[in-house]
Structure formats: C-alpha cells, structure tokens
Design a protein around this motif. Structure first.
Motif, short mmCIF file in Angstrom:
data_model
loop_
_atom_site.label_atom_id
_atom_site.label_comp_id
_atom_site.label_asym_id
_atom_site.label_seq_id
_atom_site.Cartn_x
_atom_site.Cartn_y
_atom_site.Cartn_z
N ASP A 191 -7.13 -3.87 36.19
CA ASP A 191 -8.40 -3.14 36.21
C ASP A 191 -8.99 -2.93 34.82
O ASP A 191 -9.75 -1.98 34.60
CB ASP A 191 -8.21 -1.79 36.89
N VAL A 192 -8.65 -3.81 33.89
CA VAL A 192 -9.16 -3.70 32.52
C VAL A 192 -10.13 -4.84 32.27
O VAL A 192 -9.73 -6.01 32.28
CB VAL A 192 -8.02 -3.74 31.49
N PRO A 193 -11.43 -4.56 32.09
CA PRO A 193 -12.43 -5.62 31.96
C PRO A 193 -12.11 -6.64 30.88
O PRO A 193 -12.31 -7.85 31.08
CB PRO A 193 -13.72 -4.85 31.64
N VAL A 198 -10.52 -12.39 29.79
CA VAL A 198 -9.63 -13.40 29.21
C VAL A 198 -8.93 -14.18 30.31
O VAL A 198 -8.76 -15.40 30.21
CB VAL A 198 -8.60 -12.74 28.26
N ALA A 199 -8.54 -13.50 31.38
CA ALA A 199 -7.86 -14.17 32.49
C ALA A 199 -8.79 -15.20 33.14
O ALA A 199 -8.37 -16.33 33.45
CB ALA A 199 -7.40 -13.14 33.52
N GLU A 200 -10.03 -14.84 33.33
CA GLU A 200 -10.99 -15.77 33.93
C GLU A 200 -11.22 -16.97 33.02
O GLU A 200 -11.33 -18.11 33.49
CB GLU A 200 -12.30 -15.04 34.21
N THR A 205 -3.79 -15.08 35.59
CA THR A 205 -3.84 -13.71 36.11
C THR A 205 -3.83 -12.70 34.96
O THR A 205 -3.33 -12.99 33.87
CB THR A 205 -2.65 -13.44 37.03
N PRO A 206 -4.33 -11.48 35.20
CA PRO A 206 -4.25 -10.43 34.18
C PRO A 206 -2.81 -10.16 33.71
O PRO A 206 -2.59 -9.98 32.50
CB PRO A 206 -4.87 -9.22 34.86
N PRO A 207 -1.80 -10.13 34.61
CA PRO A 207 -0.43 -9.94 34.10
C PRO A 207 0.00 -11.05 33.14
O PRO A 207 0.68 -10.77 32.14
CB PRO A 207 0.42 -9.96 35.37
N GLN A 208 -0.40 -12.28 33.41
CA GLN A 208 -0.05 -13.37 32.50
C GLN A 208 -0.72 -13.18 31.14
O GLN A 208 -0.12 -13.46 30.10
CB GLN A 208 -0.44 -14.72 33.11
#
Length: 269
Positions: A191-193, A198-200, A205-208
């Motif tokens: 949930d951090v923009p 960066v993930a997109e 994924t955000p965890p990665q």
C-alpha cells in the motif's frame, strides 16, 4: 564485507500458531533453493525446523542455520543460558548452529553475565558465529566491549518503512551483517505508492521491490517469512531484480514510517 558464508536471503520461520507447518515449509524452501533458515527458542518451532532440515535432500553443511535465545521470560536465570543454548541444538537436532543470537536485550539480559556464555558456545564450536538482535547502537557498543567472539550479525526489523539508516551505518562501520526481519512489513509495502510505482515499472510485486531494495545495500541480508512454494520462489527471484538509481531514490524518499514489532520490553521504549 562481513562473514562470507551467510546467504543474502534466508527463510524466516516466525508464526503465531501451527508450528508443525515449519517441517514441510523448511523442506520446501530448501528444495526450491534456500540455503539459510532462521528460527528462535521463543518461536516454539525449532524441533520442526530441525525436522525439515534433517529430512531434506540438502546436506547439513550446505545449510546456514540460525537461532536465538534469551528473551523476555526465557531462560529464567543467567545460570540457565548454557542449558538454553544446548536446548536449541537438541531441538534442532544439530551439533552446532551457524549463527547464535541474543534474541532481545530484555528479561535476564545483562551483557556482563550473558555474553560470556555465548562466547563459550563460540569457543566450543556449538555456534560458528555470534549475533545480537533488536539492539540499539548504545547496547551494541556495550556488547562489543564484552564479547570476545567477533560480532557477525545484528538482526532487526528493516524495510522501506523502517530503513534503519543508523544501524546500517553501524553495521558497515563495524563490518557485520544487518539481517532484516519482516522485510515486507507484514504486507504494508503493498500500500505504498512509491513501491507500487517501482513494481509496475519492473513488472514485479511490491514485496520483491522491498527485498531488492534491501539487497541493494552492502552488509544487508533478509529473512522473509514464506509458507507457500510460490511465495518462496518470488522472494528468491528478488535477487535478480536490479533497481536503478531512480528507483532507489524514489523508495528512499518515502516519508511514512511503520513498525511491525514494538513490544513494551523493546530497548527503545
């Protein structure tokens, strides 16, 4: 760099319940490529972690095993620390651990009373390396004055919402590992923009992104918890993600702060 045999990514094994799951989880993690496993006396799962190690197809010498003892209420006295360390080895079913941590500087912890027993474990080969966990810089200084064994690692909560800049600089200055637990902040990184952007960009994924951001730092290793093969593989794949300077700057600019672990006995309270 600090000790060279610590893998940069390992399996964290903390859970509130269903400790038996860690036998299969550890076997699965080793099967998909993990070579480091982190547990603790207080987790109540060392016997299952040990079962996973013993029944895996990976040779024990190839697995970096870390555990911890000395917590808020265990052991109950400083005289029992040696027995507590032996208990960790017995439950894990191993003759030694690769890394033995003081779990928290709380409860019976007193650097002059407790650390000599950890030194003894190091000298007798029960622990190949000694670490500390959840310490402040001041407590690290105090401990290093007493320890004869080199300080190999300091384990703390660390992720983009709790970047631990001071402790990272300390680790670099004194040449030990900073081992990041809860590296995805129990899912808060979704949930951090800035992390989502960066993930997109990299189609990950955000965890990665969070794990890759940590691994981009010198002297930092990570131990994300995972119980499914898919998540284990995703976490390992973060090693292949290279963040550019723009990505790092974007993540470093995050102003939000979040703490997963903040018990009353924490040394910063």
């Amino acid at each position: 760099m600090p000790i060279g045999d610590l893998p940069r990514i390992g399996l964290g094994t903390y859970s509130d319940d269903d400790q038996e799951q860690w036998a299969e989880n550890v076997r699965t993690a080793l099967d998909v490529g993990y070579r480091a496993v982190d547990t603790a006396h207080a987790y109540g799962n060392e016997q299952y972690v040990g079962e996973g190690i013993a029944t895996s197809s990976v040779d024990r010498e190839e697995i970096f095993v870390a555990t911890k003892t000395v917590h808020l209420d265990l052991p109950s006295s400083s005289d029992e620390v040696g027995a507590a360390i032996d208990g960790c080895l017995d439950r894990l079913g191993v003759e030694y651990v690769d890394l033995l941590y003081v779990h928290w500087p709380s409860g019976i912890y007193d650097h002059e009373e407790i650390l000599p027993t950890f030194d003894e474990a190091y000298e007798t080969g029960k622990a190949r390396h000694i670490g500390l966990s959840n310490f402040t810089p001041e407590l690290l200084d105090e401990a290093r004055e007493v320890l004869d064994a080199p300080l190999a690692a300091h384990q703390v909560e660390m992720h983009p919402l709790r970047p631990q800049k001071e402790l990272h600089e300390y680790a670099q200055r004194h040449d030990h590992w900073l081992v990041a637990y809860s590296p995805i902040a129990k899912g808060e990184v979704f949930d951090v923009p800035e992390i989502e952007t960066v993930a997109e960009k990299h189609d990950v994924t955000p965890p990665q992104v969070s794990i890759a951001w940590l691994l981009a730092k010198d002297n930092v290793a990570v131990i994300p918890k995972a119980s499914s093969k898919a998540h284990m593989r995703d976490n390992l794949a973060a090693r292949e993600l290279t963040l550019d300077a723009e990505d790092i700057t974007r993540i470093d600019s995050i102003e939000r702060r979040y703490r997963v672990v903040d018990p009353e006995h924490a040394p910063w309270n």
